[in-house]
Write a protein that holds these residues in place. Structure first.
Motif, PDB file in Angstrom:
ATOM      1  N   TYR A   1       0.901  -1.151   0.037  1.00 16.98           N
ATOM      2  CA  TYR A   1      -0.030  -0.126  -0.044  1.00 16.98           C
ATOM      3  C   TYR A   1       0.894   1.104  -0.088  1.00 16.98           C
ATOM      4  O   TYR A   1       1.923   1.133   0.610  1.00 16.98           O
ATOM      5  CB  TYR A   1      -0.949   0.170   1.217  1.00 16.98           C
ATOM      6  N   GLN A   2       0.231   2.484  -0.562  1.00 18.75           N
ATOM      7  CA  GLN A   2       1.205   3.698  -0.616  1.00 18.75           C
ATOM      8  C   GLN A   2       0.857   4.466   0.613  1.00 18.75           C
ATOM      9  O   GLN A   2      -0.409   4.360   0.997  1.00 18.75           O
ATOM     10  CB  GLN A   2       0.844   4.343  -1.741  1.00 18.75           C
ATOM     11  N   LEU A   3       1.731   4.740   1.476  1.00 18.37           N
ATOM     12  CA  LEU A   3       1.647   5.452   2.538  1.00 18.37           C
ATOM     13  C   LEU A   3       1.098   6.992   2.462  1.00 18.37           C
ATOM     14  O   LEU A   3       1.642   7.687   1.572  1.00 18.37           O
ATOM     15  CB  LEU A   3       2.945   5.673   3.356  1.00 18.37           C
ATOM     16  N   ILE A   4      -0.207   7.224   3.049  1.00 15.78           N
ATOM     17  CA  ILE A   4      -0.476   8.745   2.732  1.00 15.78           C
ATOM     18  C   ILE A   4      -0.343   9.797   3.900  1.00 15.78           C
ATOM     19  O   ILE A   4       0.222  10.709   3.620  1.00 15.78           O
ATOM     20  CB  ILE A   4      -2.349   8.602   2.473  1.00 15.78           C
ATOM     21  N   ASP A   5      -0.658   9.225   5.126  1.00 12.83           N
ATOM     22  CA  ASP A   5      -0.541   9.961   6.141  1.00 12.83           C
ATOM     23  C   ASP A   5      -0.361   9.040   7.417  1.00 12.83           C
ATOM     24  O   ASP A   5      -0.404   7.733   7.610  1.00 12.83           O
ATOM     25  CB  ASP A   5      -1.785  10.824   6.473  1.00 12.83           C
ATOM     26  N   ILE A   6       0.403   9.897   8.381  1.00 10.94           N
ATOM     27  CA  ILE A   6       0.700   9.170   9.942  1.00 10.94           C
ATOM     28  C   ILE A   6      -0.090  10.074  10.871  1.00 10.94           C
ATOM     29  O   ILE A   6       0.227  11.196  10.982  1.00 10.94           O
ATOM     30  CB  ILE A   6       1.932   9.085  10.089  1.00 10.94           C
ATOM     31  N   SER A   7      -1.023   9.551  11.596  1.00 12.04           N
ATOM     32  CA  SER A   7      -1.811  10.395  12.550  1.00 12.04           C
ATOM     33  C   SER A   7      -1.062  10.364  14.108  1.00 12.04           C
ATOM     34  O   SER A   7      -0.117   9.609  14.223  1.00 12.04           O
ATOM     35  CB  SER A   7      -3.152   9.883  12.927  1.00 12.04           C
ATOM     36  N   GLU A   8      -1.296  11.424  14.606  1.00 12.42           N
ATOM     37  CA  GLU A   8      -0.664  11.498  16.090  1.00 12.42           C
ATOM     38  C   GLU A   8      -0.973  10.234  17.047  1.00 12.42           C
ATOM     39  O   GLU A   8      -0.120  10.029  17.800  1.00 12.42           O
ATOM     40  CB  GLU A   8      -1.118  12.683  16.848  1.00 12.42           C
ATOM     41  N   ASP A   9      -2.052   9.569  16.782  1.00 15.92           N
ATOM     42  CA  ASP A   9      -2.324   8.440  17.771  1.00 15.92           C
ATOM     43  C   ASP A   9      -1.787   7.149  17.271  1.00 15.92           C
ATOM     44  O   ASP A   9      -1.946   6.111  17.765  1.00 15.92           O
ATOM     45  CB  ASP A   9      -3.725   8.214  17.778  1.00 15.92           C
ATOM     46  N   GLY A  10      -0.659   7.451  16.197  1.00 17.57           N
ATOM     47  CA  GLY A  10      -0.002   5.963  15.703  1.00 17.57           C
ATOM     48  C   GLY A  10      -0.473   5.121  14.752  1.00 17.57           C
ATOM     49  O   GLY A  10      -0.050   4.070  14.512  1.00 17.57           O
TER      50      GLY A  10
ATOM     51  N   GLU B   1      10.553  13.563   5.270  1.00 20.56           N
ATOM     52  CA  GLU B   1      11.370  13.758   4.412  1.00 20.56           C
ATOM     53  C   GLU B   1      10.432  14.084   3.042  1.00 20.56           C
ATOM     54  O   GLU B   1      10.916  14.518   2.094  1.00 20.56           O
ATOM     55  CB  GLU B   1      12.574  13.119   4.107  1.00 20.56           C
ATOM     56  N   GLY B   2       9.260  13.650   3.203  1.00 20.02           N
ATOM     57  CA  GLY B   2       8.404  13.952   2.027  1.00 20.02           C
ATOM     58  C   GLY B   2       8.690  12.913   0.870  1.00 20.02           C
ATOM     59  O   GLY B   2       8.123  13.144  -0.339  1.00 20.02           O
ATOM     60  N   LYS B   3       9.039  11.656   1.325  1.00 24.22           N
ATOM     61  CA  LYS B   3       9.281  10.538   0.380  1.00 24.22           C
ATOM     62  C   LYS B   3       7.898   9.710   0.115  1.00 24.22           C
ATOM     63  O   LYS B   3       7.090   9.866   0.843  1.00 24.22           O
ATOM     64  CB  LYS B   3      10.344   9.718   0.628  1.00 24.22           C
ATOM     65  N   ASP B   4       7.804   9.445  -1.115  1.00 16.50           N
ATOM     66  CA  ASP B   4       6.723   8.364  -1.505  1.00 16.50           C
ATOM     67  C   ASP B   4       6.941   7.040  -0.898  1.00 16.50           C
ATOM     68  O   ASP B   4       8.140   6.363  -1.533  1.00 16.50           O
ATOM     69  CB  ASP B   4       6.404   8.185  -2.976  1.00 16.50           C
ATOM     70  N   LEU B   5       6.424   6.626  -0.027  1.00 18.49           N
ATOM     71  CA  LEU B   5       6.707   5.331   0.688  1.00 18.49           C
ATOM     72  C   LEU B   5       5.623   4.313   0.143  1.00 18.49           C
ATOM     73  O   LEU B   5       4.446   4.634   0.198  1.00 18.49           O
ATOM     74  CB  LEU B   5       6.916   5.323   2.054  1.00 18.49           C
ATOM     75  N   VAL B   6       6.168   2.991  -0.039  1.00 17.36           N
ATOM     76  CA  VAL B   6       5.107   1.929  -0.103  1.00 17.36           C
ATOM     77  C   VAL B   6       5.390   0.797   1.008  1.00 17.36           C
ATOM     78  O   VAL B   6       6.489   0.476   1.021  1.00 17.36           O
ATOM     79  CB  VAL B   6       5.455   1.194  -1.622  1.00 17.36           C
ATOM     80  N   VAL B   7       4.474   0.492   1.742  1.00 20.24           N
ATOM     81  CA  VAL B   7       4.699  -0.462   2.887  1.00 20.24           C
ATOM     82  C   VAL B   7       4.072  -1.726   2.596  1.00 20.24           C
ATOM     83  O   VAL B   7       3.099  -1.595   1.961  1.00 20.24           O
ATOM     84  CB  VAL B   7       3.851   0.224   4.338  1.00 20.24           C
ATOM     85  N   SER B   8       4.815  -2.676   3.024  1.00 22.66           N
ATOM     86  CA  SER B   8       4.137  -3.810   2.807  1.00 22.66           C
ATOM     87  C   SER B   8       3.522  -4.275   4.125  1.00 22.66           C
ATOM     88  O   SER B   8       4.257  -4.447   4.937  1.00 22.66           O
ATOM     89  CB  SER B   8       5.324  -4.962   2.346  1.00 22.66           C
ATOM     90  N   VAL B   9       2.091  -4.725   3.666  1.00 22.86           N
ATOM     91  CA  VAL B   9       1.565  -5.371   5.137  1.00 22.86           C
ATOM     92  C   VAL B   9       1.315  -6.891   4.762  1.00 22.86           C
ATOM     93  O   VAL B   9       0.776  -7.339   4.103  1.00 22.86           O
ATOM     94  CB  VAL B   9       0.082  -4.671   4.990  1.00 22.86           C
TER      95      VAL B   9
ATOM     96  N   ASN C   1       5.449  -4.819   7.679  1.00 22.76           N
ATOM     97  CA  ASN C   1       6.669  -5.651   7.953  1.00 22.76           C
ATOM     98  C   ASN C   1       7.679  -5.162   7.054  1.00 22.76           C
ATOM     99  O   ASN C   1       8.704  -5.672   7.126  1.00 22.76           O
ATOM    100  CB  ASN C   1       6.237  -7.063   7.702  1.00 22.76           C
ATOM    101  N   ALA C   2       7.434  -4.352   6.067  1.00 23.34           N
ATOM    102  CA  ALA C   2       8.569  -3.824   5.264  1.00 23.34           C
ATOM    103  C   ALA C   2       8.332  -2.418   4.453  1.00 23.34           C
ATOM    104  O   ALA C   2       6.967  -1.954   4.633  1.00 23.34           O
ATOM    105  CB  ALA C   2       8.880  -4.670   3.984  1.00 23.34           C
ATOM    106  N   ILE C   3       9.164  -1.684   4.250  1.00 20.29           N
ATOM    107  CA  ILE C   3       8.961  -0.383   3.515  1.00 20.29           C
ATOM    108  C   ILE C   3       9.883  -0.271   2.241  1.00 20.29           C
ATOM    109  O   ILE C   3      11.097  -0.646   2.377  1.00 20.29           O
ATOM    110  CB  ILE C   3       9.115   0.636   4.599  1.00 20.29           C
ATOM    111  N   LYS C   4       9.220   0.306   1.238  1.00 21.66           N
ATOM    112  CA  LYS C   4      10.002   0.611  -0.042  1.00 21.66           C
ATOM    113  C   LYS C   4       9.786   2.205  -0.362  1.00 21.66           C
ATOM    114  O   LYS C   4       8.838   2.767  -0.334  1.00 21.66           O
ATOM    115  CB  LYS C   4       9.568  -0.280  -1.034  1.00 21.66           C
ATOM    116  N   ASP C   5      11.008   2.881  -0.822  1.00 22.84           N
ATOM    117  CA  ASP C   5      10.999   4.030  -1.300  1.00 22.84           C
ATOM    118  C   ASP C   5      10.969   4.550  -2.568  1.00 22.84           C
ATOM    119  O   ASP C   5      11.737   3.676  -3.324  1.00 22.84           O
ATOM    120  CB  ASP C   5      12.378   4.596  -0.839  1.00 22.84           C
ATOM    121  N   ILE C   6       9.828   4.765  -3.172  1.00 19.68           N
ATOM    122  CA  ILE C   6       9.613   4.829  -4.596  1.00 19.68           C
ATOM    123  C   ILE C   6       9.777   6.431  -5.442  1.00 19.68           C
ATOM    124  O   ILE C   6       9.399   6.721  -6.237  1.00 19.68           O
ATOM    125  CB  ILE C   6       8.227   4.291  -4.994  1.00 19.68           C
ATOM    126  N   GLY C   7      10.889   7.076  -4.361  1.00 21.51           N
ATOM    127  CA  GLY C   7      11.046   8.620  -4.690  1.00 21.51           C
ATOM    128  C   GLY C   7      10.251   9.598  -4.144  1.00 21.51           C
ATOM    129  O   GLY C   7       9.656   9.219  -3.097  1.00 21.51           O
TER     130      GLY C   7
END
Length: 160
Positions: free
Chosen positions: A91-100, A133-141, A151-157
């Motif tokens: 999935y592509q990461l959009i946002d991280i909320s304050e509550d984790g 840092e404003g990177k486009d991150l893809v997380v592996s769930v 369980n994993a993270i990929k930086d796509i730019g």
């Protein structure tokens, strides 16, 4: 035969089971197995010879795929073990909320907001730093037996 209509109330999801049976003797290293009700990845398998009572035994050493705990089990090789259905989705990461919690973009364009940040310190730092840092991150769930975890993270730019 009766003309009555039968109504079934089901709380299951399309009849899909969380596990499937597999003969213990066919489970190999790097496969998956359920030990003490937890989905695990097999790291070591040893098989003993048939004894006085006629069963070869398989000794499994496995690591819980969600909390990293080491579990062991000994099962006769001819018996069935439960094997979890393990799925990995990106999935592509959009946002991280304050509550984790994280907000993720699914392939269908919907958002998924029910996942917490990873508990692994190293992975948590990578996700938070990359997001800042404003990177486009893809997380592996990884999901198994009704549980999900990043369980994993990929930086796509970087974002434009």
């Amino acid at each position: 035969m009766s003309d009555e209509e039968h109504h079934f109330e089901s709380k299951a999801d399309a009849g899909a089971s969380k596990t499937y049976p597999q003969q213990a003797g066919t489970i190999r290293k790097n496969g998956y197995i359920v030990i003490k009700g937890r989905p695990c990845k097999v790291v070591e398998v040893s098989t003993s010879k048939t004894g006085k009572h006629g069963h070869a035994k398989c000794h499994f050493v496995a690591i819980d795929i969600f909390n990293g705990k080491k579990l062991e089990d000994i099962v006769p090789s001819s018996h069935n073990c439960d094997v979890p259905h393990v799925n990995r989705t990106d999935y592509q990461l959009i946002d991280i909320s304050e509550d984790g919690f994280v907000s993720l973009l699914t392939e269908s364009g919907n958002t998924k907001d029910d996942l917490r940040l990873p508990t692994d310190e190293n992975l948590l730092k990578q996700v938070q730093d990359g997001f800042k840092e404003g990177k486009d991150l893809v997380v592996s769930v990884m999901s198994a037996m009704g549980e999900e975890q990043i369980n994993a993270i990929k930086d796509i730019g970087t974002k434009n």
